[in-house]
Motif scaffolding. Structure first.
Motif, PDB file in Angstrom:
ATOM      1  N   ARG A   1       0.833  -1.209   0.000  1.00  0.00           N
ATOM      2  CA  ARG A   1       0.000   0.000   0.000  1.00  0.00           C
ATOM      3  C   ARG A   1       0.861   1.249   0.000  1.00  0.00           C
ATOM      4  NH1 ARG A   1      -2.122   1.366   5.693  1.00  0.00           N
ATOM      5  NH2 ARG A   1       0.089   1.994   5.740  1.00  0.00           N
ATOM      6  N   ASP A   2       1.862   1.277   0.874  1.00  0.00           N
ATOM      7  CA  ASP A   2       2.713   2.458   0.989  1.00  0.00           C
ATOM      8  C   ASP A   2       3.536   2.684  -0.275  1.00  0.00           C
ATOM      9  OD1 ASP A   2       1.705   2.827   3.506  1.00  0.00           O
ATOM     10  OD2 ASP A   2       3.446   1.999   4.549  1.00  0.00           O
ATOM     11  N   VAL A   3       4.025   1.592  -0.870  1.00  0.00           N
ATOM     12  CA  VAL A   3       4.812   1.715  -2.095  1.00  0.00           C
ATOM     13  C   VAL A   3       3.952   2.278  -3.223  1.00  0.00           C
ATOM     14  CG1 VAL A   3       5.957   0.392  -3.924  1.00  0.00           C
ATOM     15  CG2 VAL A   3       6.498  -0.068  -1.528  1.00  0.00           C
ATOM     16  N   LEU A   4       2.759   1.737  -3.408  1.00  0.00           N
ATOM     17  CA  LEU A   4       1.898   2.192  -4.497  1.00  0.00           C
ATOM     18  C   LEU A   4       1.423   3.619  -4.261  1.00  0.00           C
ATOM     19  CD1 LEU A   4       0.429   1.681  -7.124  1.00  0.00           C
ATOM     20  CD2 LEU A   4      -1.419   0.574  -5.823  1.00  0.00           C
ATOM     21  N   ALA A   5       0.983   3.911  -3.036  1.00  0.00           N
ATOM     22  CA  ALA A   5       0.500   5.257  -2.737  1.00  0.00           C
ATOM     23  C   ALA A   5       1.617   6.288  -2.906  1.00  0.00           C
ATOM     24  CB  ALA A   5      -0.066   5.316  -1.320  1.00  0.00           C
ATOM     25  N   GLY A   6       2.823   5.958  -2.440  1.00  0.00           N
ATOM     26  CA  GLY A   6       3.942   6.884  -2.575  1.00  0.00           C
ATOM     27  C   GLY A   6       4.311   7.131  -4.028  1.00  0.00           C
ATOM     28  N   ALA A   7       4.308   6.050  -4.831  1.00  0.00           N
ATOM     29  CA  ALA A   7       4.647   6.200  -6.250  1.00  0.00           C
ATOM     30  C   ALA A   7       3.601   7.033  -6.974  1.00  0.00           C
ATOM     31  CB  ALA A   7       4.778   4.821  -6.894  1.00  0.00           C
ATOM     32  N   LEU A   8       2.334   6.844  -6.654  1.00  0.00           N
ATOM     33  CA  LEU A   8       1.276   7.632  -7.290  1.00  0.00           C
ATOM     34  C   LEU A   8       1.406   9.107  -6.944  1.00  0.00           C
ATOM     35  CD1 LEU A   8      -1.813   5.284  -6.737  1.00  0.00           C
ATOM     36  CD2 LEU A   8      -0.688   5.781  -8.919  1.00  0.00           C
ATOM     37  N   ARG A   9       1.689   9.399  -5.685  1.00  0.00           N
ATOM     38  CA  ARG A   9       1.786  10.798  -5.267  1.00  0.00           C
ATOM     39  C   ARG A   9       2.981  11.494  -5.910  1.00  0.00           C
ATOM     40  NH1 ARG A   9       0.235   9.067   0.884  1.00  0.00           N
ATOM     41  NH2 ARG A   9      -2.023   9.442   0.735  1.00  0.00           N
ATOM     42  N   ARG A  10       4.061  10.733  -6.124  1.00  0.00           N
ATOM     43  CA  ARG A  10       5.244  11.333  -6.756  1.00  0.00           C
ATOM     44  C   ARG A  10       5.089  11.459  -8.268  1.00  0.00           C
ATOM     45  NH1 ARG A  10       7.708   7.538  -3.476  1.00  0.00           N
ATOM     46  NH2 ARG A  10       8.082   6.239  -5.320  1.00  0.00           N
ATOM     47  N   GLU A  11       4.610  10.386  -8.889  1.00  0.00           N
ATOM     48  CA  GLU A  11       4.631  10.310 -10.345  1.00  0.00           C
ATOM     49  C   GLU A  11       3.324  10.726 -11.015  1.00  0.00           C
ATOM     50  OE1 GLU A  11       7.413   9.629 -11.804  1.00  0.00           O
ATOM     51  OE2 GLU A  11       8.519   9.057 -10.006  1.00  0.00           O
ATOM     52  N   LEU A  12       2.194  10.520 -10.358  1.00  0.00           N
ATOM     53  CA  LEU A  12       0.898  10.823 -10.972  1.00  0.00           C
ATOM     54  C   LEU A  12       0.031  11.615  -9.997  1.00  0.00           C
ATOM     55  CD1 LEU A  12       0.030   7.399 -12.698  1.00  0.00           C
ATOM     56  CD2 LEU A  12       0.695   9.517 -13.838  1.00  0.00           C
ATOM     57  N   PRO A  13       0.425  12.848  -9.697  1.00  0.00           N
ATOM     58  CA  PRO A  13      -0.344  13.632  -8.731  1.00  0.00           C
ATOM     59  C   PRO A  13      -1.763  13.938  -9.201  1.00  0.00           C
ATOM     60  CG  PRO A  13       1.314  14.979  -9.820  1.00  0.00           C
ATOM     61  CD  PRO A  13       1.604  13.572 -10.200  1.00  0.00           C
ATOM     62  N   GLU A  14      -2.032  13.769 -10.512  1.00  0.00           N
ATOM     63  CA  GLU A  14      -3.393  13.996 -11.002  1.00  0.00           C
ATOM     64  C   GLU A  14      -4.347  12.874 -10.591  1.00  0.00           C
ATOM     65  OE1 GLU A  14      -0.840  12.622 -14.556  1.00  0.00           O
ATOM     66  OE2 GLU A  14      -0.631  13.733 -12.687  1.00  0.00           O
TER      67      GLU A  14
ATOM     68  N   VAL B   1     -10.676   5.193 -10.621  1.00  0.00           N
ATOM     69  CA  VAL B   1     -10.135   3.883 -10.984  1.00  0.00           C
ATOM     70  C   VAL B   1      -9.754   3.163  -9.696  1.00  0.00           C
ATOM     71  CG1 VAL B   1      -9.295   4.476 -13.291  1.00  0.00           C
ATOM     72  CG2 VAL B   1      -7.812   4.842 -11.311  1.00  0.00           C
ATOM     73  N   ARG B   2      -9.867   1.847  -9.716  1.00  0.00           N
ATOM     74  CA  ARG B   2      -9.431   1.054  -8.560  1.00  0.00           C
ATOM     75  C   ARG B   2      -8.121   0.378  -8.906  1.00  0.00           C
ATOM     76  NH1 ARG B   2     -11.596  -4.529  -5.952  1.00  0.00           N
ATOM     77  NH2 ARG B   2     -10.236  -5.248  -7.632  1.00  0.00           N
ATOM     78  N   LEU B   3      -7.163   0.500  -8.012  1.00  0.00           N
ATOM     79  CA  LEU B   3      -5.826  -0.054  -8.208  1.00  0.00           C
ATOM     80  C   LEU B   3      -5.548  -1.059  -7.096  1.00  0.00           C
ATOM     81  CD1 LEU B   3      -4.024   3.354  -8.874  1.00  0.00           C
ATOM     82  CD2 LEU B   3      -4.987   1.809 -10.579  1.00  0.00           C
ATOM     83  N   SER B   4      -5.435  -2.328  -7.465  1.00  0.00           N
ATOM     84  CA  SER B   4      -5.178  -3.372  -6.474  1.00  0.00           C
ATOM     85  C   SER B   4      -3.678  -3.624  -6.359  1.00  0.00           C
ATOM     86  CB  SER B   4      -5.888  -4.669  -6.873  1.00  0.00           C
ATOM     87  OG  SER B   4      -5.456  -5.746  -6.063  1.00  0.00           O
ATOM     88  N   PHE B   5      -3.221  -3.783  -5.133  1.00  0.00           N
ATOM     89  CA  PHE B   5      -1.794  -4.058  -4.925  1.00  0.00           C
ATOM     90  C   PHE B   5      -1.552  -5.480  -4.415  1.00  0.00           C
ATOM     91  CE2 PHE B   5      -3.514  -1.341  -1.507  1.00  0.00           C
ATOM     92  CZ  PHE B   5      -3.458  -2.200  -0.414  1.00  0.00           C
TER      93      PHE B   5
ATOM     94  N   GLY C   1       8.175  -4.212  -6.352  1.00  0.00           N
ATOM     95  CA  GLY C   1       8.870  -3.767  -7.556  1.00  0.00           C
ATOM     96  C   GLY C   1       7.927  -3.630  -8.741  1.00  0.00           C
ATOM     97  N   GLU C   2       6.982  -4.544  -8.858  1.00  0.00           N
ATOM     98  CA  GLU C   2       6.009  -4.462  -9.953  1.00  0.00           C
ATOM     99  C   GLU C   2       5.083  -3.269  -9.780  1.00  0.00           C
ATOM    100  OE1 GLU C   2       4.821  -8.134 -12.629  1.00  0.00           O
ATOM    101  OE2 GLU C   2       3.945  -8.277 -10.614  1.00  0.00           O
ATOM    102  N   LEU C   3       4.788  -2.901  -8.549  1.00  0.00           N
ATOM    103  CA  LEU C   3       3.949  -1.728  -8.310  1.00  0.00           C
ATOM    104  C   LEU C   3       4.648  -0.459  -8.796  1.00  0.00           C
ATOM    105  CD1 LEU C   3       2.629  -2.601  -4.733  1.00  0.00           C
ATOM    106  CD2 LEU C   3       1.371  -2.781  -6.887  1.00  0.00           C
ATOM    107  N   ALA C   4       5.913  -0.325  -8.464  1.00  0.00           N
ATOM    108  CA  ALA C   4       6.674   0.839  -8.917  1.00  0.00           C
ATOM    109  C   ALA C   4       6.768   0.853 -10.441  1.00  0.00           C
ATOM    110  CB  ALA C   4       8.068   0.833  -8.286  1.00  0.00           C
ATOM    111  N   GLU C   5       6.982  -0.304 -11.038  1.00  0.00           N
ATOM    112  CA  GLU C   5       7.061  -0.381 -12.493  1.00  0.00           C
ATOM    113  C   GLU C   5       5.711  -0.048 -13.124  1.00  0.00           C
ATOM    114  OE1 GLU C   5       8.109  -1.188 -16.488  1.00  0.00           O
ATOM    115  OE2 GLU C   5       9.216  -0.543 -14.711  1.00  0.00           O
ATOM    116  N   ALA C   6       4.612  -0.466 -12.505  1.00  0.00           N
ATOM    117  CA  ALA C   6       3.285  -0.159 -13.037  1.00  0.00           C
ATOM    118  C   ALA C   6       3.061   1.342 -13.090  1.00  0.00           C
ATOM    119  CB  ALA C   6       2.211  -0.831 -12.183  1.00  0.00           C
ATOM    120  N   VAL C   7       3.433   2.051 -12.036  1.00  0.00           N
ATOM    121  CA  VAL C   7       3.252   3.506 -12.021  1.00  0.00           C
ATOM    122  C   VAL C   7       4.164   4.160 -13.058  1.00  0.00           C
ATOM    123  CG1 VAL C   7       3.469   5.590 -10.615  1.00  0.00           C
ATOM    124  CG2 VAL C   7       2.514   3.500  -9.617  1.00  0.00           C
TER     125      VAL C   7
END
Length: 488
Positions: free
Chosen positions: A383-396, A448-452, A459-465
């Motif tokens: 959860r933390d990895v995906l949420a952090g990557a979204l906030r950094r890379e896709l703030p929209e 959109v719903r994003l399942s982790f 690593g796949e979560l970071a690559e997905a973002v």
């Protein structure tokens, strides 16, 4: 444990080489294939079984695998166009539809190609499933006396007792029915509680499988909005008054898809409102075993706080184990139990005994609490990895709520169309679930719903973002000018 992609790749390699062998010719031994392709014996066995199912090879125990004779040309198929008339002809006064829109469910169940990262899955990845514990439990279950005999229709007494203790309160084993997973339990509950044509109150947004069940039963789902503290009691009371509904289905703990937890001050209010309306509350407690490591003490079930038989409780082992361990429970008190039992027996007779025995062995083993602790830590990290990557890379993509349990993030698009976003994401190599199927009326905004849970690791979560940000034309939602948001 073998990977599905490895099996598919090996089967394709063997398929492309079959012309090297004459009809009836022997293929290399399993040991030779293991050494040649550097895969496990299980992967070889699965690949050969796949080719055998396609009629391309014949396997003979102790002898090996041989190229099969070509199949004779199949007879020409008949004319099935008559079915269009038969399937569409309506009977006067028909209430229960014969065609069902399962697109929302299929979007969550669809397995993406190996090259696509699946953020649409509702199940744990094999790497965090308790595979060894489940295999050991299944082996022990198979050795139990009478393991293949017909079980009691309500379920094994010991398993019903375990579910009752998990649910808590005044619920006892006699109040519990063992079901074939949570989806089956929800379907039984709605059929028992609401006649065709009746309104059913549901949270908005909610699990698409519930909406599909309601519509397949001929019922009319009516939305009641939720916020970060769960369903809003004042809107629930208004919906009961406006519709005359006698059923409200909710997920008080880690609601799907928002992750909301029903606030302490709202719990008694929800039960009071339903009791005043003469209505049942179906409590779908799907994610109690998916609490995150930082969650803190869990609230009791609504069923444990219900003194008047208002709550019909649904519980499943599937989400915390494997999609194939389809064992769950329905719990209720009062005359409704007999109706639930009758409908379940008519629909499915009973849950296979070996599966119930294996579930009982699993939850009684020392490995079970260890597994739950491991899942709690892993889901928090993901959860933390995906949420952090979204906030950094896709703030929209904004996150209205960061859940403390469950397996998904519910993200709002600042602008643009969620269907277009999901399509662009898939072209970029990421499968996401559009938010529209989670609403039974017009959605208030694009989500959109994003399942982790269903990926191999963080690593796949970071690559997905990364793919979402840099996808074809950008998977990022487009602004009014057609320029990806954030790049205007």
């Amino acid at each position: 444990m073998y990977e599905r992609s490895s099996v598919t790749e090996l089967a394709e390699s063997l398929r492309s080489e079959l012309d090297r062998y004459s009809i009836g010719g022997k293929l290399p031994s399993s040991r030779a294939l293991v050494e040649r392709y550097r895969v496990s014996p299980v992967t070889v066995s699965r690949a050969l079984a796949q080719l055998a199912a396609e009629g391309l090879v014949v396997t003979r125990p102790g002898a090996g695998a041989f190229r099969a004779a070509p199949r004779t040309t199949a007879a020409a198929s008949g004319d099935t166009s008559w079915q269009e008339v038969a399937l569409s002809a309506e009977v006067s006064g028909e209430i229960v539809p014969r065609s069902v829109d399962a697109s929302g469910v299929l979007a969550c169940l669809a397995a993406p190609p190996p090259s696509v990262i699946g953020l649409n899955s509702g199940y744990l990845h094999a790497s965090i499933q308790p595979e060894r514990a489940m295999a050991a439990a299944l082996a022990r279950a198979g050795r139990r006396p009478g393991a293949w005999e017909r079980p009691p229709m309500e379920g094994l007494p010991e398993l019903r007792d375990w579910f009752a203790r998990e649910i808590g309160g005044a619920v006892c084993a006699a109040d519990v029915l063992v079901t074939a997973g949570g989806q089956s339990a929800l379907a039984t509950a709605l059929r028992a509680l609401a006649p065709p044509g009746a309104p059913i109150l549901v949270e908005s947004p909610t699990y698409p499988g519930l909406l599909a069940i309601a519509r397949a039963s001929g019922c009319r789902p009516v939305p009641v909005p939720v916020d970060p503290e769960g369903v809003r009691p004042e809107l629930l009371a208004a919906a009961f008054a406006a519709t005359g509904a006698r059923v409200f289905v909710c997920q008080p703990l880690f609601q799907n898809p928002t992750g909301a937890v029903l606030a302490p001050g709202r719990r008694a209010e929800v039960l009071r409102i339903a009791r005043a309306a003469g209505a049942f509350v179906v409590e779908d407690d799907y994610a109690r075993a998916l609490a995150h490591e930082d969650c803190g003490p869990l609230p009791a079930t609504l069923a444990a706080e219900d003194a008047d038989g208002v709550v019909v409780h649904v519980r499943s082992l599937t989400k915390a184990t494997s999609p194939s361990l389809r064992v769950g429970a329905l719990a209720a008190r009062g005359p409704v139990v007999e109706r639930l039992r009758a409908i379940q027996v008519v629909d499915s007779f009973f849950v296979p005994r070996p599966l119930q025995e294996a579930a009982l062995e699993l939850v009684g083993a020392p490995a079970w609490p260890r597994h739950l602790r491991a899942v709690a830590a892993e889901l928090r990290h993901r959860r933390d990895v995906l949420a952090g990557a979204l906030r950094r890379e896709l703030p929209e993509l904004t996150l209205p709520h960061l859940p403390s349990g469950g397996y998904q993030l519910w993200a709002r698009l600042a602008e643009g169309d969620e269907t277009e976003f999901a399509g662009a994401a898939l072209r970029a190599g990421v499968a996401v679930a559009p938010g529209r199927p989670y609403f039974c009326a017009e959605p208030p905004a694009p989500y959109v719903r994003l399942s982790f849970a269903g990926v191999s690791g963080p690593g796949e979560l970071a690559e997905a973002v990364r793919r979402l940000r840099a996808g074809p034309g950008g998977a990022r939602p487009a602004g009014p000018s057609g320029v990806p948001a954030g790049n205007a």
